[in-house]
Write an enzyme that holds these catalytic residues in place. Structure first.
Site, mmCIF file in Angstrom:
data_model
loop_
_atom_site.group_PDB
_atom_site.id
_atom_site.type_symbol
_atom_site.label_atom_id
_atom_site.label_comp_id
_atom_site.label_asym_id
_atom_site.label_seq_id
_atom_site.Cartn_x
_atom_site.Cartn_y
_atom_site.Cartn_z
ATOM 1 N N HIS A 49 0.484 -1.285 -0.438
ATOM 2 C CA HIS A 49 0.059 0.237 -0.416
ATOM 3 C C HIS A 49 0.941 1.527 -0.109
ATOM 4 C CE1 HIS A 49 -3.666 -2.241 2.058
ATOM 5 N NE2 HIS A 49 -3.158 -2.136 0.643
HETATM 6 C C1 LIG Z 1 0.356 -7.304 -5.308
HETATM 7 C C2 LIG Z 1 -0.562 -6.634 -4.644
HETATM 8 C C3 LIG Z 1 -1.854 -6.756 -4.296
HETATM 9 C C4 LIG Z 1 -2.526 -5.648 -3.260
HETATM 10 N N1 LIG Z 1 -4.134 -5.953 -3.516
HETATM 11 C C5 LIG Z 1 -5.125 -4.930 -2.707
HETATM 12 C C6 LIG Z 1 -5.964 -5.310 -1.943
HETATM 13 O O1 LIG Z 1 -6.643 -5.955 -2.438
HETATM 14 N N2 LIG Z 1 -7.164 -4.132 -1.913
HETATM 15 C C7 LIG Z 1 -6.324 -2.642 -2.161
HETATM 16 O O2 LIG Z 1 -7.445 -1.839 -2.252
HETATM 17 N N3 LIG Z 1 -5.060 -2.644 -2.665
HETATM 18 C C8 LIG Z 1 -4.179 -3.316 -3.431
HETATM 19 N N4 LIG Z 1 -3.418 -3.088 -3.456
HETATM 20 C C9 LIG Z 1 -2.560 -1.867 -4.037
HETATM 21 C C10 LIG Z 1 -3.261 -0.857 -4.554
HETATM 22 O O3 LIG Z 1 -3.213 -2.046 -5.754
HETATM 23 C C11 LIG Z 1 -2.723 0.437 -5.269
HETATM 24 O O4 LIG Z 1 -2.683 0.814 -3.898
HETATM 25 C C12 LIG Z 1 -3.193 1.363 -6.223
HETATM 26 O O5 LIG Z 1 -3.137 0.190 -7.482
HETATM 27 C C13 LIG Z 1 -2.463 1.961 -6.449
HETATM 28 O O6 LIG Z 1 -2.443 2.539 -7.135
HETATM 29 P P1 LIG Z 1 -2.050 4.066 -8.296
HETATM 30 O O7 LIG Z 1 -2.609 4.328 -9.673
HETATM 31 O O8 LIG Z 1 -1.431 4.862 -6.943
HETATM 32 O O9 LIG Z 1 -0.751 3.532 -8.938
HETATM 33 P P2 LIG Z 1 -0.764 1.900 -10.093
HETATM 34 O O10 LIG Z 1 -1.995 1.395 -10.190
HETATM 35 O O11 LIG Z 1 0.687 0.979 -9.310
HETATM 36 O O12 LIG Z 1 -0.544 2.897 -11.114
HETATM 37 C C14 LIG Z 1 0.640 2.749 -11.868
HETATM 38 C C15 LIG Z 1 0.995 2.462 -13.612
HETATM 39 O O13 LIG Z 1 1.964 3.770 -13.486
HETATM 40 C C16 LIG Z 1 3.267 2.522 -14.791
HETATM 41 N N5 LIG Z 1 4.262 4.253 -14.613
HETATM 42 C C17 LIG Z 1 4.496 4.126 -13.716
HETATM 43 N N6 LIG Z 1 6.213 4.517 -13.960
HETATM 44 C C18 LIG Z 1 5.321 5.315 -15.296
HETATM 45 C C19 LIG Z 1 6.127 5.971 -16.407
HETATM 46 N N7 LIG Z 1 7.519 6.664 -15.765
HETATM 47 N N8 LIG Z 1 5.884 5.595 -17.674
HETATM 48 C C20 LIG Z 1 4.566 5.525 -18.039
HETATM 49 N N9 LIG Z 1 3.858 4.743 -17.289
HETATM 50 C C21 LIG Z 1 4.267 4.302 -16.292
HETATM 51 C C22 LIG Z 1 2.771 1.644 -14.442
HETATM 52 O O14 LIG Z 1 3.421 0.825 -14.873
HETATM 53 C C23 LIG Z 1 1.135 1.486 -13.502
HETATM 54 O O15 LIG Z 1 0.730 0.913 -14.722
HETATM 55 C C24 LIG Z 1 -2.496 -4.086 -4.262
HETATM 56 C C25 LIG Z 1 -1.287 -3.952 -4.614
HETATM 57 C C26 LIG Z 1 -0.375 -4.929 -5.060
HETATM 58 C C27 LIG Z 1 0.979 -5.114 -5.328
#
Ligand SMILES: Cc1cc2nc3c(=O)[nH]c(=O)nc-3n(C[C@H](O)[C@H](O)[C@H](O)COP(=O)(O)OP(=O)(O)OC[C@H]3O[C@@H](n4cnc5c(N)ncnc54)[C@H](O)[C@@H]3O)c2cc1C
Ligand SMILES: *[C@@H]1O[C@H](CO)[C@@H](O)[C@H](O)[C@H]1NC(C)=O
Ligand SMILES: *[C@@H]1O[C@H](CO)[C@@H](O)[C@H](O)[C@H]1NC(C)=O
Ligand SMILES: *[C@@H]1O[C@H](CO)[C@@H](O)[C@H](O)[C@H]1NC(C)=O
Length: 632
Positions: A559
């Site tokens: 997280h």
């Molecule tokens: C294994 C795992 C299990 C989890 N289980 C849960 C759960 O059951 N329930 C829950 O609520 N949360 C869960 N989480 C946490 C939750 O999924 C994350 O907090 C949430 O997805 C974060 O969202 P975000 O948009 O901040 O980042 P992300 O969803 O990680 O998205 C970031 C995106 O940006 C892209 N990116 C990054 N840098 C670049 C770049 N320089 N150029 C182009 N693209 C880029 C990445 O490839 C990715 O697709 C889990 C996370 C993981 C990893």
């Protein structure tokens, strides 16, 4: 691949092959059978028309550029393209999600594959001591859908007090009453009873449903909760404290990532371009006007630039967004100067304030009946076909995560509904898969696994993972170098604050008490009291022992958040303002889990999706107003 002939014309299985190669090595029998069944019964899922188009030729300029197609980014893209006068480009470093990443039971198989950024923390003496090199594995989605494509799909909003505290910290517009409409805006709650109450909604893009399959342990945990005097609650509703079956971001028993929820339905919008396998290496900022005017990115080894007329939105997640900010000259001055990066804005908070939820792994109870999730018993041809044909059966289980409990330890305020410990109650534990998947995903050392778990390989058991909901320890992200392709350095600093240690220690004791209720004893529950290596100098089950214990098999709940925190201009550590605009420059916002000033008291996917909804709404309001003023 016997079933290839059922593929519709023009569809290849390259993506499947790549995914399955990684997997076949672990369970050689399982995957070919599984793929064959999927291909046979659900070939409609292979229709490439269901996914957004991967645009090969980009325009030189778009109104908006969104970096990262994860939990927040895909929401932003969806909402901005609702205005068909605006062109939007989404740049995502990863490729498509696949039919296999859709299967709930398989989520752990994709850790450390090409769908993952493959990050590990720096070694530390405070936690993850049972992991190889004392480094925690920080899994992160590198795929369309981001971490929502690898996560365990638990839909948990957090506590109303979390958001009220964000507002009280100087962020008007972010109180619980303010954000609740954005949670509801996304939601299509499939449980008809929940859908009726004022906290839920139907008709949104994001499907939320109950588990199609439960082991007898799922309801057993609820009974244990009742026996201990807790209420059975809708933890996303009126009261968080209590026990509950989980709600999941699933649709008909398969994963509902934000790519499936927010992008697939809008693939026909002409004002949307999506470019996959495109890694942004920096934001282009004019040093004189201090305006972000585009990004530089790498695709197939070729570096290109693309311009943004209105705004660049960073949605790379809490580990990559601070990296991109620093590579673009926004970050702590000394650090950037050391690496030879020209400083555009000295912003000391970039990469700081890193928070994560951690749990104490290894708390498990053996049971006397074949009722738990033992991999090689559950993954049969019959259950594969049940999943492939109907979206039902044990393969729809999110790795055995069935029940949740939120409680307040003696260190919290028990009269208040703001729990400090959450439990993930599972019909499985680390050795349920014989040490073949979870142990590898978490990098447990062979010594630790052999000593503590191997005697229980494939045995029936349940697990209780207490996690600390409002950690006080703070980690940080730094650049390793000015090279955007080098992984940043991650310092978790878990359990460096004494309050975190004592809260988690109480959580362990309460977790063991759940397993020792009459409700669980009916299943023959026996605590696996094996002393863990590294803690033998302490008398078993004393506070000193438990403190040592939680530092060994420390589980990240993945997280990561807070590394570009939102705050008032009076707070020098704030990176973005309450409109999510980056301080010190114009035309640049951060919309993802990085902006959380404090992590929510629950899993972070749902609040991150909410941040995407609210962020997009602020952009729309802002630019629509300005266009009206100018009469365009
Ligand atoms: C294994 C795992 C299990 C989890 N289980 C849960 C759960 O059951 N329930 C829950 O609520 N949360 C869960 N989480 C946490 C939750 O999924 C994350 O907090 C949430 O997805 C974060 O969202 P975000 O948009 O901040 O980042 P992300 O969803 O990680 O998205 C970031 C995106 O940006 C892209 N990116 C990054 N840098 C670049 C770049 N320089 N150029 C182009 N693209 C880029 C990445 O490839 C990715 O697709 C889990 C996370 C993981 C990893
Ligand atoms: C798009 O532009 C046209 C012409 O300027 C305007 O009438 C219309 O309201 C705009 N649409 C939206 C959704 O803003
Ligand atoms: C505990 O919470 C209650 C209810 O919010 C509040 O009235 C009380 O002051 C709190 N007690 C402490 C010690 O913080
Ligand atoms: C709207 O844009 C202006 C100029 O970039 C900025 O100063 C203001 O804070 C923005 N407001 C919102 C709500 O985004």
């Amino acid at each position: 691949m016997a079933a290839v002939h059922v593929l519709p014309e023009g569809v290849t299985i390259t993506s499947l092959k790549t995914a399955s190669t990684v997997l076949i090595s672990t369970t050689s029998f399982f995957f070919p059978t599984f793929l064959a069944a999927l291909l046979y019964f659900r070939y409609d899922l292979y229709d490439p028309e269901t996914q957004v188009f991967d645009q090969q030729t980009l325009l030189p300029e778009y109104d908006f550029i969104v970096v990262g197609g994860g939990s927040a980014g895909n929401v932003v893209v969806n909402r901005l393209t609702e205005n068909n006068n605006w062109t939007v480009l989404l740049l995502e470093a990863g490729g498509y999600e696949t039919e296999l990443t859709d299967v709930p039971i398989l989520s752990f198989f994709f850790h450390k594959t090409r769908f993952d950024w493959n990050y590990r923390t720096q070694p530390s003496q405070t936690a993850c001591l049972a992991m190889k090199d004392k480094r925690c594995v920080w899994t992160r989605g590198k795929v369309l859908g981001g971490s929502s494509t690898l996560n365990t799909m638990l839909y948990v909003r957090g506590n109303r007090r979390d958001f009220d505290q964000w507002a009280a910290d100087g962020n008007p517009g972010w109180s619980y009453e303010d954000v609740l409409p954005y949670f509801k805006k996304s939601m299509d709650q499939r449980n008809p009873y929940l859908a009726k109450n004022k906290y839920h909604a139907t008709g949104g893009y994001l499907t939320v449903q109950d588990a199609p399959w439960h082991s007898p342990l799922g309801v057993g945990f609820l009974q244990a909760g009742e026996e201990m005097g807790y209420d059975i609650v809708d933890y996303n509703g009126e009261q968080q404290t209590g026990f509950s079956l989980y709600q999941y971001t699933m649709r008909r028993g398969t994963r509902c990532s934000t790519a499936k929820a927010f992008l697939s339905p809008i693939k026909a919008r002409k004002n949307l371009h999506v470019s996959l396998n495109s890694q942004v290496t920096r934001v282009l900022i004019n040093p004189q006007s201090r305006r972000a005017y585009g990004v530089e990115y790498l695709r197939n080894g070729v570096k290109s630039r693309v311009h943004a007329k209105k705004e660049v939105v960073l949605s790379g997640g809490a580990l990559n967004t601070p990296q991109l900010l620093m590579l673009s000259g926004i970050g702590p001055r000394d650090h950037l100067t050391d690496l030879g990066i020209p400083v555009i804005q000295d912003s000391p908070g970039v990469g700081q304030n890193l928070q994560d939820h951690i749990g104490a792994g290894g708390i498990l109870f053996t049971v006397d009946y074949p009722i738990s999730f033992v991999t090689n018993r559950i993954m049969t041809s019959a259950s594969i076909i049940n999943y492939a044909t109907q979206g039902k059966g044990p393969l729809t289980s999110s790795t055995g995560l069935e029940t949740v409990a939120f409680i307040t330890t003696k260190y919290g305020n028990i009269t208040d509904d703001w729990p400090d410990i959450g439990f993930m109650l599972t019909s499985t534990s680390t050795p349920s898969d014989g040490g073949k998947v979870v142990r590898i995903a978490q990098d447990l050392t062979d010594e630790f696994y052999e000593e503590v778990f191997s005697e229980l390989n494939y045995k029936d058991m349940f697990g209780i993972l207490p996690m600390i909901l409002r950690p006080k320890s703070r980690g940080f992200v730094k650049l390793r170098s000015a090279n955007p392709l080098e992984h940043p350095l991650f310092y978790h600093n878990y359990l460096t604050h004494p309050d975190d240690v004592r809260t988690l220690r109480e959580g362990v004791k309460a977790g063991i008490a759940i397993g020792e209720t009459e409700a669980m004893k009916r299943f023959g529950a026996k605590f696996h009291a094996k002393p863990v290596p590294g803690c033998r100098q302490f008398e078993l089950f004393t506070d000193e022992y438990w403190e040592c214990f939680i530092r060994q098999y420390t589980c990240t709940i993945y997280h990561y958040s807070g590394t570009a925190k939102m705050g008032p201009s009076s707070d020098p550590m704030a990176v973005v303002d309450p409109s999510l605009l980056v301080y010190g420059v114009t035309g640049l916002r951060v919309i993802d889990a990085s902006i959380m000033p404090r992590v929510t008291s629950g899993n972070t996917n749902a609040p991150t999706i909410m941040i995407g909804e609210k962020g997009a709404d602020m952009i729309k309001a802002n630019w629509t107003d300005r266009e009206l003023e100018r009469g365009t």
